[in-house]
Structures are given as structure tokens and as C-alpha cells.
Design a protein around this motif. Structure first.
Motif, PDB file in Angstrom:
ATOM      1  N   ILE A 182       0.834  -1.199   0.000  1.00 11.90           N
ATOM      2  CA  ILE A 182       0.000   0.000   0.000  1.00 11.90           C
ATOM      3  C   ILE A 182       0.869   1.250   0.000  1.00 11.90           C
ATOM      4  CG2 ILE A 182      -1.650   1.332   1.370  1.00 11.90           C
ATOM      5  CD1 ILE A 182      -2.778  -1.439   2.289  1.00 11.90           C
ATOM      6  N   ALA A 183       1.897   1.262   0.832  1.00 12.12           N
ATOM      7  CA  ALA A 183       2.800   2.414   0.882  1.00 12.12           C
ATOM      8  C   ALA A 183       3.472   2.623  -0.472  1.00 12.12           C
ATOM      9  CB  ALA A 183       3.844   2.230   1.981  1.00 12.12           C
ATOM     10  N   ALA A 184       3.872   1.536  -1.120  1.00  7.90           N
ATOM     11  CA  ALA A 184       4.513   1.644  -2.432  1.00  7.90           C
ATOM     12  C   ALA A 184       3.565   2.275  -3.451  1.00  7.90           C
ATOM     13  CB  ALA A 184       4.970   0.271  -2.915  1.00  7.90           C
ATOM     14  N   ARG A 185       2.304   1.879  -3.418  1.00 12.76           N
ATOM     15  CA  ARG A 185       1.318   2.466  -4.342  1.00 12.76           C
ATOM     16  C   ARG A 185       1.123   3.955  -4.064  1.00 12.76           C
ATOM     17  NH1 ARG A 185      -2.640  -2.470  -3.546  1.00 12.76           N
ATOM     18  NH2 ARG A 185      -1.949  -3.790  -5.251  1.00 12.76           N
ATOM     19  N   GLN A 186       0.999   4.296  -2.795  1.00 10.61           N
ATOM     20  CA  GLN A 186       0.785   5.702  -2.443  1.00 10.61           C
ATOM     21  C   GLN A 186       1.999   6.551  -2.787  1.00 10.61           C
ATOM     22  OE1 GLN A 186      -0.622   6.026   1.599  1.00 10.61           O
ATOM     23  NE2 GLN A 186      -2.395   4.733   1.204  1.00 10.61           N
ATOM     24  N   LEU A 187       3.185   6.022  -2.591  1.00 10.82           N
ATOM     25  CA  LEU A 187       4.393   6.757  -2.952  1.00 10.82           C
ATOM     26  C   LEU A 187       4.494   6.922  -4.464  1.00 10.82           C
ATOM     27  CD1 LEU A 187       6.795   5.130  -0.371  1.00 10.82           C
ATOM     28  CD2 LEU A 187       6.299   7.590  -0.522  1.00 10.82           C
ATOM     29  N   ALA A 188       4.090   5.913  -5.213  1.00 10.18           N
ATOM     30  CA  ALA A 188       4.096   6.008  -6.681  1.00 10.18           C
ATOM     31  C   ALA A 188       3.150   7.104  -7.140  1.00 10.18           C
ATOM     32  CB  ALA A 188       3.712   4.669  -7.301  1.00 10.18           C
ATOM     33  N   GLU A 189       2.005   7.214  -6.467  1.00  7.31           N
ATOM     34  CA  GLU A 189       1.054   8.276  -6.809  1.00  7.31           C
ATOM     35  C   GLU A 189       1.649   9.661  -6.549  1.00  7.31           C
ATOM     36  OE1 GLU A 189      -2.355   7.380  -4.440  1.00  7.31           O
ATOM     37  OE2 GLU A 189      -2.908   5.635  -5.662  1.00  7.31           O
ATOM     38  N   ARG A 190       2.628   9.724  -5.681  1.00  2.21           N
ATOM     39  CA  ARG A 190       3.296  10.998  -5.364  1.00  2.21           C
ATOM     40  C   ARG A 190       4.614  11.140  -6.136  1.00  2.21           C
ATOM     41  NH1 ARG A 190       1.334  12.907   0.040  1.00  2.21           N
ATOM     42  NH2 ARG A 190      -0.320  11.473   0.582  1.00  2.21           N
ATOM     43  N   ASN A 191       4.736  10.335  -7.181  1.00  2.00           N
ATOM     44  CA  ASN A 191       5.886  10.391  -8.095  1.00  2.00           C
ATOM     45  C   ASN A 191       7.225  10.084  -7.438  1.00  2.00           C
ATOM     46  OD1 ASN A 191       4.259  11.074 -10.327  1.00  2.00           O
ATOM     47  ND2 ASN A 191       4.155  13.168  -9.560  1.00  2.00           N
ATOM     48  N   ALA A 192       7.237   9.218  -6.455  1.00  4.09           N
ATOM     49  CA  ALA A 192       8.490   8.776  -5.846  1.00  4.09           C
ATOM     50  C   ALA A 192       9.175   7.804  -6.800  1.00  4.09           C
ATOM     51  CB  ALA A 192       8.229   8.102  -4.507  1.00  4.09           C
ATOM     52  N   SER A 193      10.486   7.875  -6.866  1.00  2.00           N
ATOM     53  CA  SER A 193      11.228   6.967  -7.738  1.00  2.00           C
ATOM     54  C   SER A 193      11.211   5.558  -7.156  1.00  2.00           C
ATOM     55  CB  SER A 193      12.680   7.435  -7.878  1.00  2.00           C
ATOM     56  OG  SER A 193      13.371   7.246  -6.657  1.00  2.00           O
ATOM     57  N   VAL A 194      11.490   4.589  -8.007  1.00  4.90           N
ATOM     58  CA  VAL A 194      11.542   3.197  -7.571  1.00  4.90           C
ATOM     59  C   VAL A 194      12.574   3.027  -6.464  1.00  4.90           C
ATOM     60  CG1 VAL A 194      12.212   0.875  -8.308  1.00  4.90           C
ATOM     61  CG2 VAL A 194      10.680   2.239  -9.727  1.00  4.90           C
ATOM     62  N   GLU A 195      13.729   3.653  -6.627  1.00  6.35           N
ATOM     63  CA  GLU A 195      14.791   3.530  -5.640  1.00  6.35           C
ATOM     64  C   GLU A 195      14.376   4.139  -4.301  1.00  6.35           C
ATOM     65  OE1 GLU A 195      15.227   4.602  -8.798  1.00  6.35           O
ATOM     66  OE2 GLU A 195      16.208   2.775  -9.515  1.00  6.35           O
ATOM     67  N   GLU A 196      13.686   5.277  -4.339  1.00  7.31           N
ATOM     68  CA  GLU A 196      13.231   5.908  -3.101  1.00  7.31           C
ATOM     69  C   GLU A 196      12.205   5.028  -2.402  1.00  7.31           C
ATOM     70  OE1 GLU A 196      11.377  10.062  -1.362  1.00  7.31           O
ATOM     71  OE2 GLU A 196      11.311   9.711  -3.524  1.00  7.31           O
ATOM     72  N   VAL A 197      11.254   4.503  -3.147  1.00 10.20           N
ATOM     73  CA  VAL A 197      10.229   3.636  -2.564  1.00 10.20           C
ATOM     74  C   VAL A 197      10.892   2.419  -1.917  1.00 10.20           C
ATOM     75  CG1 VAL A 197       8.268   2.137  -3.060  1.00 10.20           C
ATOM     76  CG2 VAL A 197       8.434   4.375  -4.168  1.00 10.20           C
ATOM     77  N   ALA A 198      11.797   1.794  -2.641  1.00 17.38           N
ATOM     78  CA  ALA A 198      12.472   0.602  -2.118  1.00 17.38           C
ATOM     79  C   ALA A 198      13.223   0.917  -0.826  1.00 17.38           C
ATOM     80  CB  ALA A 198      13.424   0.045  -3.169  1.00 17.38           C
ATOM     81  N   GLY A 199      13.902   2.044  -0.796  1.00 19.02           N
ATOM     82  CA  GLY A 199      14.643   2.422   0.397  1.00 19.02           C
ATOM     83  C   GLY A 199      13.752   2.728   1.584  1.00 19.02           C
ATOM     84  N   LEU A 200      12.614   3.344   1.324  1.00 22.07           N
ATOM     85  CA  LEU A 200      11.710   3.718   2.410  1.00 22.07           C
ATOM     86  C   LEU A 200      11.010   2.522   3.043  1.00 22.07           C
ATOM     87  CD1 LEU A 200      10.077   6.942   0.946  1.00 22.07           C
ATOM     88  CD2 LEU A 200      11.603   6.804   2.920  1.00 22.07           C
ATOM     89  N   ILE A 201      10.654   1.543   2.224  1.00 19.60           N
ATOM     90  CA  ILE A 201       9.885   0.424   2.772  1.00 19.60           C
ATOM     91  C   ILE A 201      10.719  -0.838   2.964  1.00 19.60           C
ATOM     92  CG2 ILE A 201       7.706   1.322   1.921  1.00 19.60           C
ATOM     93  CD1 ILE A 201       7.810  -0.732  -0.321  1.00 19.60           C
ATOM     94  N   GLY A 202      11.976  -0.803   2.573  1.00 17.72           N
ATOM     95  CA  GLY A 202      12.869  -1.920   2.855  1.00 17.72           C
ATOM     96  C   GLY A 202      12.722  -3.127   1.953  1.00 17.72           C
ATOM     97  N   VAL A 203      12.546  -2.868   0.663  1.00 20.12           N
ATOM     98  CA  VAL A 203      12.502  -3.967  -0.304  1.00 20.12           C
ATOM     99  C   VAL A 203      13.498  -3.668  -1.422  1.00 20.12           C
ATOM    100  CG1 VAL A 203      10.095  -4.550   0.167  1.00 20.12           C
ATOM    101  CG2 VAL A 203      10.621  -2.955  -1.676  1.00 20.12           C
TER     102      VAL A 203
END
Length: 76
Positions: free
Chosen positions: A39-60
Motif C-alpha cells: 500500500i505504501a509503495a502504491r501511495q508513494l508512486a502516486e506521489r511520483n516517488a522513484s523506484v529507488e526511493e520507494v524501495a529504500g523507504l519500505i525496505g525492499v
């Protein structure tokens, strides 16, 4: 029941406050449940977060984020 099976029961638990913290404050939380990470990954994508940023924030791994995005596109 093994420890792995007991832990798996919590994968679907969603902690809205934890998700909001990661998405709004952009502070990492690697303790999110599996469902909360998605869910966090989807919401971050909606806010135009990069793949690398999303991965770093949620630990994947970034490949996981790419896979999730592809699955979401295919499901739409």
C-alpha cells in the motif's frame, strides 16, 4: 504451527498510521507488514516517488517495486 506460519498471518495486517508516516514524512520504516509495504509503495508512486526511493523507504529491493508496478498496471 511453525514460526514462519504464525508470522505469515500478520502479512495481511495493515497499519494505516505506519503507512501515513512513511508516505507523508518520507521516513523509512522497514518494519511494515507485507500488505502495508504494498500500500505504501502504491501511495508513494502516486506521489511520483522513484523506484529507488520507494524501495529504500519500505525496505525492499527495487526489483520488487518494479514487479509491483507491473502487476498493478496489468490488473488495471
Amino acid at each position: 504451527m511453525s514460526a514462519w506460519h504464525r508470522a505469515r498471518e500478520t502479512w495481511s495486517t495493515v497499519e494505516d498510521l505506519d503507512i501515513d508516516f512513511v508516505v507523508q514524512e518520507r521516513l523509512p520504516d522497514h518494519g511494515l507488514t507485507r500488505a502495508s509495504r504494498r500500500i505504501a509503495a502504491r501511495q508513494l508512486a502516486e506521489r511520483n516517488a522513484s523506484v529507488e526511493e520507494v524501495a529504500g523507504l519500505i525496505g525492499v529491493d527495487p526489483r520488487t517495486v518494479w514487479r509491483w508496478r507491473r502487476e498493478d498496471r496489468n490488473a488495471a
